[in-house]
Design an enzyme around this catalytic site. Structure first.
Site, short mmCIF file in Angstrom:
data_model
loop_
_atom_site.label_atom_id
_atom_site.label_comp_id
_atom_site.label_asym_id
_atom_site.label_seq_id
_atom_site.Cartn_x
_atom_site.Cartn_y
_atom_site.Cartn_z
N HIS A 87 -1.64 0.58 -9.91
CA HIS A 87 -2.21 -0.38 -8.96
C HIS A 87 -2.81 -1.57 -9.73
CE1 HIS A 87 -3.97 -0.75 -4.66
NE2 HIS A 87 -3.85 -1.94 -5.21
N GLU B 1 -3.94 7.83 -4.83
CA GLU B 1 -4.28 7.13 -6.08
C GLU B 1 -5.61 7.64 -6.60
OE1 GLU B 1 -4.06 2.89 -5.42
OE2 GLU B 1 -1.99 3.01 -4.72
N ARG C 113 0.85 -1.18 0.00
CA ARG C 113 0.00 0.00 0.00
C ARG C 113 0.89 1.24 0.00
NH1 ARG C 113 -3.52 -2.68 -1.56
NH2 ARG C 113 -5.56 -3.09 -0.65
N1 LIG Z 1 -0.74 -3.92 -5.46
C1 LIG Z 1 -1.82 -4.67 -5.43
O1 LIG Z 1 -2.62 -4.68 -6.37
C2 LIG Z 1 -2.07 -5.55 -4.28
C3 LIG Z 1 -1.64 -5.20 -3.03
N2 LIG Z 1 -1.88 -6.02 -1.97
C4 LIG Z 1 -1.39 -5.64 -0.64
O2 LIG Z 1 -0.52 -6.66 -0.17
C5 LIG Z 1 -0.80 -6.91 1.19
C6 LIG Z 1 -0.30 -8.27 1.59
O3 LIG Z 1 -1.13 -9.28 1.05
P1 LIG Z 1 -0.93 -10.82 1.51
O4 LIG Z 1 0.47 -11.25 1.26
O5 LIG Z 1 -2.03 -11.58 0.90
O6 LIG Z 1 -1.17 -10.63 3.07
P2 LIG Z 1 -0.67 -11.55 4.29
O7 LIG Z 1 -1.54 -11.18 5.43
O8 LIG Z 1 -0.58 -12.97 3.87
O9 LIG Z 1 0.82 -11.03 4.55
C7 LIG Z 1 1.11 -9.83 5.19
C8 LIG Z 1 2.55 -9.89 5.68
O10 LIG Z 1 2.86 -8.61 6.25
C9 LIG Z 1 3.49 -8.85 7.50
N3 LIG Z 1 3.29 -7.73 8.42
C10 LIG Z 1 2.11 -7.18 8.82
N4 LIG Z 1 2.35 -6.18 9.69
C11 LIG Z 1 3.70 -6.12 9.85
C12 LIG Z 1 4.55 -5.31 10.62
N5 LIG Z 1 4.08 -4.36 11.43
N6 LIG Z 1 5.89 -5.54 10.56
C13 LIG Z 1 6.40 -6.51 9.74
N7 LIG Z 1 5.63 -7.32 8.98
C14 LIG Z 1 4.29 -7.12 9.04
C15 LIG Z 1 2.85 -10.11 8.05
O11 LIG Z 1 3.69 -10.60 9.05
P3 LIG Z 1 3.42 -12.03 9.79
O12 LIG Z 1 3.61 -13.06 8.71
O13 LIG Z 1 4.46 -12.09 10.82
O14 LIG Z 1 2.01 -11.96 10.28
C16 LIG Z 1 2.78 -10.94 6.77
O15 LIG Z 1 4.01 -11.60 6.56
C17 LIG Z 1 -2.30 -6.67 1.29
O16 LIG Z 1 -2.70 -6.38 2.62
C18 LIG Z 1 -2.51 -5.51 0.36
O17 LIG Z 1 -2.39 -4.30 1.06
C19 LIG Z 1 -2.53 -7.20 -2.13
C20 LIG Z 1 -3.01 -7.57 -3.34
C21 LIG Z 1 -2.85 -6.76 -4.52
O1 LIG Z 2 -4.80 -4.00 -3.73
C1 LIG Z 2 -5.47 -4.95 -3.92
C2 LIG Z 2 -5.94 -5.85 -2.92
O2 LIG Z 2 -6.53 -6.89 -3.30
O3 LIG Z 2 -5.76 -5.57 -1.73
#
Ligand SMILES: NC(=O)C1=CN([C@@H]2O[C@H](COP(=O)(O)OP(=O)(O)OC[C@H]3O[C@@H](n4cnc5c(N)ncnc54)[C@H](OP(=O)(O)O)[C@@H]3O)[C@@H](O)[C@H]2O)C=CC1
Ligand SMILES: O=CC(=O)O
EC number: 1.1.1.79
Length: 324
Positions: free
Chosen positions: A285, A266, A237
């Site tokens: 995005h 955005e 994000r």
């Molecule tokens: N550009 C785009 O179009 C897209 C963007 N996204 C973004 O990607 C994000 C991640 O998606 P996804 O991988 O499915 O989500 P997950 O919940 O599977 O992964 C999130 C990761 O972030 C880590 N995390 C959260 N908070 C912290 C913190 N304070 N410090 C360090 N690490 C942290 C988590 O740690 P832990 O494993 O230890 O819990 C986890 O490893 C979404 O929330 C969204 O915002 C998603 C889809 C599309």
């Molecule tokens: O940014 C996209 C999402 O699925 O989150």
């Protein structure tokens, strides 16, 4: 009588029909206060809602006293006031997993296009600048076997690690709140604190959700710690990164280049300094934006809403703990 819902996103015909088989659907363009006021009765009667990219806060919930479930066509849910939903006992459903591989592909595309200057060089060809054998001013830098740092080793981080490890032979460093055995065993990823990751990585890839803790987690201090040859990628994000600090770091040569799919604002304003920097690849995005994946996300969101309004929240529910 079928429950009423608000649909605030256009869906493919077959999915729209599936919703109509289960619910009385009121379709709106957005969740602006004017829209809510114009459709006050539909909002007041709605037990569910489905859409994406619109703010759902306490003020909106006040207008929706019967709401029992919300379904977002996204995995990220930073647009929702989760505390307000919890207080009201409203389920929040999202679409993890179906988009993971596609977003990891996008991140790899950002790594490659930024390192090899694909966009910039292709523009030069179109502009008629390729008149003789190319020299070093057209060269990029290698991706294979360089060190990739991943901040956020969740579903998408793991899929990115898989591509980097098996496809490109890249050593992987990662940071998350906890250790991830799967990443360490399958991809030999090494857990490290953020400072070590920033100092040692050739590519720093951020794929974090936006939360109070992650807001501006990457700023001036963090860019200073990166190698001057480092490439920075953000597909989580926009507000996770202090964009002004990123612009300064790119301008001053503190880092080499950036590949960005998300921004603090955005759509990215047309006068953003990011757009005039040749060492930036900026995407609108598009992380999950393929025909297949966007369809699968919409289908998942429809199923999620049907499930949630039937009290089934074992899968894809952000706040299952509120179930009575
Ligand atoms: N550009 C785009 O179009 C897209 C963007 N996204 C973004 O990607 C994000 C991640 O998606 P996804 O991988 O499915 O989500 P997950 O919940 O599977 O992964 C999130 C990761 O972030 C880590 N995390 C959260 N908070 C912290 C913190 N304070 N410090 C360090 N690490 C942290 C988590 O740690 P832990 O494993 O230890 O819990 C986890 O490893 C979404 O929330 C969204 O915002 C998603 C889809 C599309
Ligand atoms: O940014 C996209 C999402 O699925 O989150």
């Amino acid at each position: 009588m079928k429950p009423s819902i608000i649909l605030y996103k256009a869906l493919p015909d077959d999915l729209h029909k599936r919703l109509e088989d289960h619910f009385t659907v009121t379709q709106v363009d957005n969740l602006d206060p004017e829209t809510v006021q114009k459709n006050a009765e539909a909002f007041a009667n709605a037990e569910g809602m489905l859409g994406s990219s619109e703010k759902v806060d306490a003020a909106l919930l006040e207008k929706m006293p019967k709401l029992r479930a919300t379904s977002t066509v996204s995995v990220g849910y930073d647009q929702f006031d989760v505390d307000a939903l919890n207080e009201r006992g409203i389920f929040l459903m999202h679409t993890p997993t179906v988009l993971t591989e596609t977003v990891a592909d996008t991140m790899m595309a950002l790594v490659l296009s930024t390192a090899r200057r694909v966009v910039e060089v292709a523009e030069r060809v179109k502009a008629g600048e390729w008149k003789q054998g190319i020299g070093p001013d057209w060269f990029g830098i290698d991706v294979h076997h360089k060190t990739l740092g991943i901040i956020g080793m969740g579903r998408i981080g793991l899929a990115l690690a898989q591509r980097a490890h098996f496809g490109f032979g890249m050593p992987i460093l990662y940071n998350a709140r906890r250790h991830h055995a799967e990443a360490e065993e399958r991809f030999q990823a090494r857990y490290c604190d953020i400072d070590t990751l920033l100092q040692e990585s050739d590519y720093v890839c951020v794929v974090l959700p936006l939360t109070d803790e992650t807001h501006h987690m990457i700023g001036a201090e963090q860019f200073k710690k990166m190698k001057s040859s480092a490439i920075f990628i953000n597909a989580g994000r926009g507000p996770v990164v202090d964009e002004q600090a990123l612009i300064e770091a790119l301008k001053s040569g503190e880092i080499h280049a950036a590949g960005l799919d998300v921004f603090e604002q955005e759509p990215l304003p047309v006068d953003s300094p990011l757009l005039s920097l040749p060492n930036v690849v900026a995407l609108p995005h598009i992380g999950s934006a393929t025909h297949e994946t966007r369809y699968n996300m919409a289908a998942c969101a429809v199923d999620n809403l049907i499930d949630a309004l039937n009290g089934k929240v074992e899968k894809n529910c952000v706040n299952p703990q509120i179930a009575k």
